[in-house]
Design an enzyme around this catalytic site. Structure first.
Site, short mmCIF file in Angstrom:
data_model
loop_
_atom_site.label_atom_id
_atom_site.label_comp_id
_atom_site.label_asym_id
_atom_site.label_seq_id
_atom_site.Cartn_x
_atom_site.Cartn_y
_atom_site.Cartn_z
N ASP A 99 19.49 -4.34 -1.01
CA ASP A 99 18.43 -3.34 -0.91
C ASP A 99 18.18 -2.74 -2.29
O ASP A 99 18.99 -1.98 -2.78
CB ASP A 99 18.80 -2.27 0.11
CG ASP A 99 20.20 -1.69 -0.08
OD1 ASP A 99 21.12 -2.41 -0.53
OD2 ASP A 99 20.37 -0.50 0.23
N GLU A 317 28.70 -1.03 -11.67
CA GLU A 317 28.53 -1.80 -10.43
C GLU A 317 27.69 -3.04 -10.64
O GLU A 317 27.80 -4.01 -9.89
CB GLU A 317 27.90 -0.93 -9.35
CG GLU A 317 26.47 -0.52 -9.65
CD GLU A 317 25.72 -0.02 -8.42
OE1 GLU A 317 26.23 -0.18 -7.30
OE2 GLU A 317 24.62 0.53 -8.59
#
Length: 376
Positions: A99, A317
């Site tokens: 997403d 990340e």
């Protein structure tokens, strides 16, 4: 004194045998306790997230949501602009973990064109293939209680439904069930998602046909699931050549896609889990070119993460594949620091035996000797 030494040695040996026996029992106990929950999880996916493509049962992400996601209420209302159907597609994209991405967009550009329910994803079905193979292996492992753990697990991973466990016991029946499911999934992936040199997502229906369907890093995730293990050398070579030609392979890692959508699961970002899946997938192939490419990808990823850490003191990340060491960008939130999967991938690559993956010296190197050219 000699007798005392012999007694100590015997005691140490006994302790070692007891520890080994306890470890064997603990491994089987862990698998036995986890297996029922894993089967429940599998059955949920096969009940709630299935789709039939040309007679083959596969999985997709689909959520029956009639309103915005609670965690992104304002953003979803703005994206929907009165079209309530898109709420389910936005939630399904979030369920996928991607997403958001052009991968789910019919026009490759706008969130309002997101149609996740119309996509049969390569990576999800690769995960399900691995899930089924693991469930089969776990049943075999528990059935083979007359063998040591290592031998039983190695046998379990290579056993086929036709050649093993013909009795009517619970674990034998479970093994046959999931071995057949894995074989059927392999055939379904080959029929619906295989394109001759890689795999591609399948879009359902001409009315929702996507403008452009790749390449995406997810096109090669089936390598990790073993989908190409039995391919001949020429076909394996075509897969490697397809990845190299895709322009996804860059100095800072493998791009998630070649689309500049502004979303985080697109160019220029490189995500640690995808790097790991591709590296380990390439290492499953027999041909030396695959092993060379896996080594190149691992070396570049270690250099990029090390460069970012050395400059900022942080692990990110996601990373910018076009600029090694730079944090990734795009999406609905600021890039996160930490980071669990980044650290895990780096540690796993550094722990790999042999070659530059097993030494920190590769990280300090300022240049990469590789025959794999980056895309333009």
């Amino acid at each position: 004194p000699d007798d005392d030494d012999d007694d100590d040695a015997d005691a140490d040996a006994d302790d070692g045998h007891r520890a080994a026996a306890a470890a064997e029992g603990a491994a089987r106990g862990f698998v036995r306790s986890a297996l029922p929950s894993l089967v429940v999880e599998y059955e949920w996916w096969m009940r709630e997230r299935v789709v039939v493509v040309d007679g083959h049962v596969l999985n997709r992400y689909v959520v029956d949501a009639t309103g915005p996601r609670p965690e992104a209420y304002r953003e979803d209302v703005a994206t929907a602009a009165g079209d309530g159907r898109i709420y389910g597609d936005l939630a399904a994209a979030a369920e996928s973990g991607w997403d958001f991405s052009s991968r789910w967009m019919r026009d490759n550009e706008t969130l309002r064109s997101t149609s996740t329910r119309d996509v049969v994803p390569v990576c999800l079905n690769a995960l399900m293939l691995k899930f089924e193979a693991n469930l089969a292996a776990m049943h075999y492992f528990l059935h083979s209680d007359d063998r040591g753990d290592a031998r039983a697990w190695n046998e379990a991973k290579s056993a086929s439904a036709e050649s093993a466990l013909t009795d009517d016991g619970e674990y034998a029946a479970g093994f046959r069930r999931f071995a057949r499911a894995s074989a059927e999934r392999r055939a379904a992936i080959a029929a619906a998602l295989w394109r001759g040199d890689c795999w591609r997502d399948h879009w359902l229906g001409e009315e929702t046909k996507k403008k452009c369907d790749g390449p995406y890093a997810s096109d090669f995730v089936p390598l990790w699931a073993g989908a190409a293990d039995d391919f001949d050398d020429e076909t394996q070579r075509r897969i490697v050549d397809s990845l190299v030609a895709s322009t996804l392979v860059r100095d800072g890692g493998v791009l998630t896609s070649v689309v500049d959508s502004g979303q985080q699961w697109d160019r220029p970002n490189a995500w640690p889990p995808l790097q790991h899946l591709l590296i380990r997938g390439l290492q499953r192939l027999r041909i030396s070119r695959a092993a060379d490419l896996a080594e190149t990808l691992a070396s570049r990823w270690l250099r990029s993460t090390y460069a970012g850490w050395k400059e900022t003191g942080h692990m990110f990340e996601k990373y910018d594949a076009l600029h090694p060491g730079r944090r990734g960008q795009g999406g609905e939130y600021l890039p996160q620091l930490g980071f669990g999967w980044t650290n895990g991938v780096v540690l796993d690559l550094l722990a790999s035996p042999g070659g530059p993956l097993g030494t920190l010296s590769v990280v300090e190197s300022s240049s990469s000797s590789s025959s794999f050219t980056d895309g333009g």
